[in-house]
Design a protein around this motif. Structure first.
Motif, short mmCIF file in Angstrom:
data_model
loop_
_atom_site.label_atom_id
_atom_site.label_comp_id
_atom_site.label_asym_id
_atom_site.label_seq_id
_atom_site.Cartn_x
_atom_site.Cartn_y
_atom_site.Cartn_z
N TRP A 2 34.34 44.98 45.59
CA TRP A 2 34.96 45.56 44.27
C TRP A 2 34.65 47.97 45.49
N ARG A 34 33.47 50.87 43.54
CA ARG A 34 32.51 51.50 43.01
C ARG A 34 32.61 53.04 43.00
N ASN A 87 29.07 50.85 39.61
CA ASN A 87 29.69 50.80 38.72
C ASN A 87 31.21 50.50 39.05
N LYS A 88 31.77 48.72 38.64
CA LYS A 88 33.26 48.58 39.71
C LYS A 88 34.26 50.03 38.84
N THR A 144 38.04 50.31 37.44
CA THR A 144 38.86 50.20 37.20
C THR A 144 40.56 51.60 36.94
N HIS A 145 41.89 50.83 37.34
CA HIS A 145 42.79 51.17 37.90
C HIS A 145 43.00 52.14 36.33
N LYS A 157 42.55 46.42 35.70
CA LYS A 157 41.85 45.56 36.36
C LYS A 157 40.96 46.52 37.22
N ASN A 158 40.36 45.92 37.91
CA ASN A 158 39.25 46.44 38.13
C ASN A 158 39.85 46.75 39.70
N ASP A 210 42.07 50.55 49.23
CA ASP A 210 42.28 49.81 48.14
C ASP A 210 43.53 49.35 48.16
N ALA A 260 42.39 41.13 40.52
CA ALA A 260 42.34 42.65 41.19
C ALA A 260 43.63 43.44 40.35
N HIS A 261 43.01 44.88 40.41
CA HIS A 261 44.46 45.42 40.46
C HIS A 261 45.89 44.87 41.58
#
Length: 350
Positions: free
Chosen positions: A178, A180, A185-186, A188-189, A194-195, A313, A337-338
């Motif tokens: 993921w 971070r 921290n993850k 998100t888009h 979504k992560n 990514d 995920a994204h």
């Protein structure tokens, strides 16, 4: 004659299965709950598209195998229009170019001899000693002593850069984590919510394209061993490390590659090296480092066939070698995920 009849029968069966598969998938994602729960369902998800291409129904996955010039050469393929890709389509004027690279004809240990050599009697569609000549897509036809590409015509006969007549088996280890922030921290888009997932990508030396690190399965080698070996060689430069460094790296790799994993895809790959008689097949497997701790202990360093290596990514904007973007998309979907900024991308892959 018998071979031709067998080929048509096999192709007809493949086409019927493909139609049935597409019909099932057209019911919508929600009617196929097994998609997110079954590892083998990902293979089923792409495979009908590939096999239907051999009968002229779809050529979506058979484009790169018809591009010119052939990689590493100035050889131009005979042009094959979409409607003539399938072997069931009669085309008496078809006149493909013959080409096998000098590096293959030199007879390295990873290559077969020429079909015409008297001491070479390959056992196609089965395990031939230590060499796996079975296809992930089922039986393929043999015509004039040569195996025939199950996805259709490519405009070129011979083996090109590929060592084996028929399927050439490879692996693609997809290592993910993921994305971070500095606090761990993850991320998100901002659009999809979504992560964001990342994967280890290499830049190939031969063509300059970004790709999943991977390579060919050695005769007699287990798939699991090839996956770990290829990632270590291409993404961690393991071959150039000292004995002590190798032990330390291999210890971390063992942790990563011994955990639960996802078999994303098995089968034919739309690859620019493919010919009418030799083609690439792969097994793409996702190993996910949920916390990122394992990969944080390893330093990415390009080696072997890789020119560069980095974390990338995952999104629909990726442009990758061969069919690798399709594999990465499946990973994103499986990990929830994204992938795309579209609010309703629809049923995956349709």
């Amino acid at each position: 004659m018998a071979g031709s009849v067998l080929g048509k029968a096999l192709a007809t069966v493949s086409f019927s299965v493909a139609l049935a598969s597409v019909s099932v998938m057209s019911l919508g994602c929600r009617s196929i709950p097994a998609y997110r729960n079954s590892l083998s369902s990902c293979w089923f998800h792409l495979n009908p598209i590939i096999m239907s291409g051999s009968n002229g129904a779809k050529q979506d996955s058979h484009n790169k195998a018809r591009t010119s010039p052939y990689p590493g050469s100035k050889v131009e393929r005979s042009q094959v229009p979409n409607e003539k890709v399938g072997w069931l389509v009669e085309w008496q004027e078809y006149n493909p170019v013959e080409y096998t690279a000098v590096s293959v004809l030199a007879g390295p240990r990873w290559a077969d001899p020429q079909i015409s050599e008297s001491n070479f009697s390959p056992k196609f569609n089965e395990k031939d000693g230590h060499v796996e000549r079975k296809s992930q897509n089922g039986l393929y036809e043999i015509e004039n002593g040569r195996p025939r590409n199950p996805a259709g015509r490519t405009g070129l006969v011979g083996r090109g850069l590929l060592g084996r007549w028929g399927p050439n088996h490879a692996v693609d280890p997809i290592i993910t984590r993921w994305k971070r922030d500095s606090s761990g921290n993850k991320i998100t888009h901002p659009v999809s919510g979504k992560n964001i997932l990342q994967f280890v990508a290499i830049q190939r030396k031969d063509c300059g394209e970004w790709a999943i690190p991977g390579g060919m399965v050695d005769p007699g080698e287990k798939i699991s061993a090839t996956l770990k070996r290829e990632f270590g060689e291409e993404a961690l430069n393991l071959l150039q490390k000292s004995s002590a460094e190798k032990r330390e790296i291999e210890e971390q790799l063992q942790k990563l590659f011994s955990q639960e994993h996802l078999v994303i895809y098995k089968g034919y790959v739309d690859d620019p090296r493919n010919t009418d008689n030799a083609w690439m097949e792969t097994e793409a497997v996702n190993y996910h480092d949920e916390t990122g701790e394992i990969m944080d202990s390893l330093t990415l360093e390009a080696g072997d066939d890789a020119g560069r290596v980095k974390w990338v990514d995952i999104s629909d904007k990726l442009k990758l070698y061969a069919s690798h973007s399709q594999f990465i998309k499946l990973v994103a979907e499986k990990r929830e995920a994204h992938w795309s900024e579209d609010s309703d991308p629809g049923c995956p892959g349709l």
